[in-house]
Design an enzyme around this catalytic site. Structure first.
Site, short mmCIF file in Angstrom:
data_model
loop_
_atom_site.label_atom_id
_atom_site.label_comp_id
_atom_site.label_asym_id
_atom_site.label_seq_id
_atom_site.Cartn_x
_atom_site.Cartn_y
_atom_site.Cartn_z
CG HIS A 71 -5.22 -2.74 -0.43
ND1 HIS A 71 -4.36 -2.37 -1.43
CD2 HIS A 71 -5.00 -1.88 0.61
CE1 HIS A 71 -3.65 -1.32 -1.03
NE2 HIS A 71 -4.02 -1.00 0.21
CB SER A 128 -0.95 -0.04 1.20
OG SER A 128 -1.96 0.94 1.08
CD GLU A 149 -2.39 -2.80 -4.34
OE1 GLU A 149 -3.62 -2.89 -4.16
OE2 GLU A 149 -1.67 -2.04 -3.68
#
Length: 341
Positions: free
Chosen positions: A311, A137, A241
């Protein structure tokens, strides 16, 4: 942790085991020591604040791996939505790398705040004290900047407070502790069985490629483009992502990335699961699939969606800075080199 990747280039980049980085702007590659049972990991929160519950979960995950935990001095600090001031978060990062009792630096959570640290990081200190650094992230910023500035291989994998499913734990052990190569990263049976439309795989352009792995969260990659902290993707396997972004936002970020970063020069683009990025009911937006097709198919690069990272609960661990083989049709990545020594 919720955040708002053989082509025509392959022959130009031969596989040279143990060589310096093939990217002339990145220093010679450094492999960190592998983790062993009983080793100590240092917890840092370079992004957002972590709750007591999440921190307890993070400690439990490490104990399950047979590891000990040392907390950053400022792990309980809070400054608005981030985990302390920039200086506090920076101090913890530097301390964990310089502390000889700490064997790896594990980010306890992601969130937001890492890009603020990039100009102030002591990259020479990190180069002199190479250790595993892992997270995902917002941690994407640290992983790529540190690899780019020091040559240290970093790891895109679960943060301390992630859900350590059987698959996730097995991949952490395989990459950080076993460190065998070549290593074909398996698909997750749970991900493959999901009926969620965003877990459905898609091959955008068939092909096979080899190159150095780099990438992470799309929002962070787009934010870093043009800053000097992102490695050159020429000849690389770029993985990407995101989470909680409407397709039009994904479109905007991919447009920024393509215009400010030579993504077209990558040898392959591996896309994870873009969780909660579906088109909203009643929206005039393109779907996520249509957006990815429109943005990435023209790159003429092997590209596939639905690899086991993002995630999500069941995620693999990618070393940033090692060579890998990518097969878009099979959605497979094989690590050709170990990320640890």
């Amino acid at each position: 942790m919720n955040r708002r990747s053989f082509s025509k280039h392959a022959l130009a980049l031969p596989f040279l085991p143990g060589s310096a980085s093939l990217n002339p702007t990145t220093p010679k590659r450094i492999l960190p020591k592998r983790l062993r049972p009983g080793d100590t990991v240092g917890f840092v929160t370079p992004g957002s604040y972590i709750s007591d519950e999440s921190l307890e979960q993070a400690v439990s995950n490490m104990l399950k791996l047979g590891l000990r935990v040392k907390m950053g001095k400022n792990i309980r600090a809070k400054h608005g939505f981030v985990a302390g001031t920039d200086q506090q978060r920076l101090d913890d990062l530097h301390t964990m790398f310089s502390d000889r009792s700490v064997d790896a630096v594990w980010c306890a959570r992601g969130g937001y705040g890492c890009t603020r640290l990039l100009p102030k990081i002591d990259y020479d200190l990190i180069r002199r004290n190479p250790k595993i650094l892992i997270g995902y992230s917002d941690i994407t910023a640290l992983l790529n900047a540190i690899y780019h500035k020091t040559g240290l291989v970093t790891f895109h994998g679960p943060v301390g407070a992630s859900e350590f499913s059987t698959y996730t734990e097995a991949q952490v052990r395989a990459v950080l502790m076993d460190g065998t190569a070549p290593y074909p990263i398996p698909l997750s049976e749970d991900n493959e069985a999901s009926e969620d439309s965003l877990f459905q795989p898609e091959v955008i352009r068939k092909g096979q490629a080899e190159g150095v792995l780099m990438g992470g969260n799309l929002s962070l990659l787009a934010a870093m483009a043009g800053t000097g902290y992102l490695p050159d993707p020429t000849g690389a396997i770029v993985f990407m992502e995101d989470v909680g972004e409407a397709p039009y936002r994904v479109d905007r970020m991919l447009t920024q990335l393509r215009q400010a970063w030579p993504l077209k020069a990558a040898n392959g683009i591996a896309l994870g699961v873009f969780a909660d990025c579906a088109k909203k009911e009643g929206s005039d937006s393109l779907t996520l699939s249509e957006t990815l097709q429109e943005q990435l198919r023209p790159t003429d690069t092997p590209t596939a969606y639905g690899l086991p990272f993002g995630h999500i609960d069941h995620q693999c661990t990618f070393p940033v800075g090692v060579r890998a083989r990518f097969d878009a049709a099979a959605r497979s990545i094989t690590l050709l080199e170990a990320g640890v020594r």
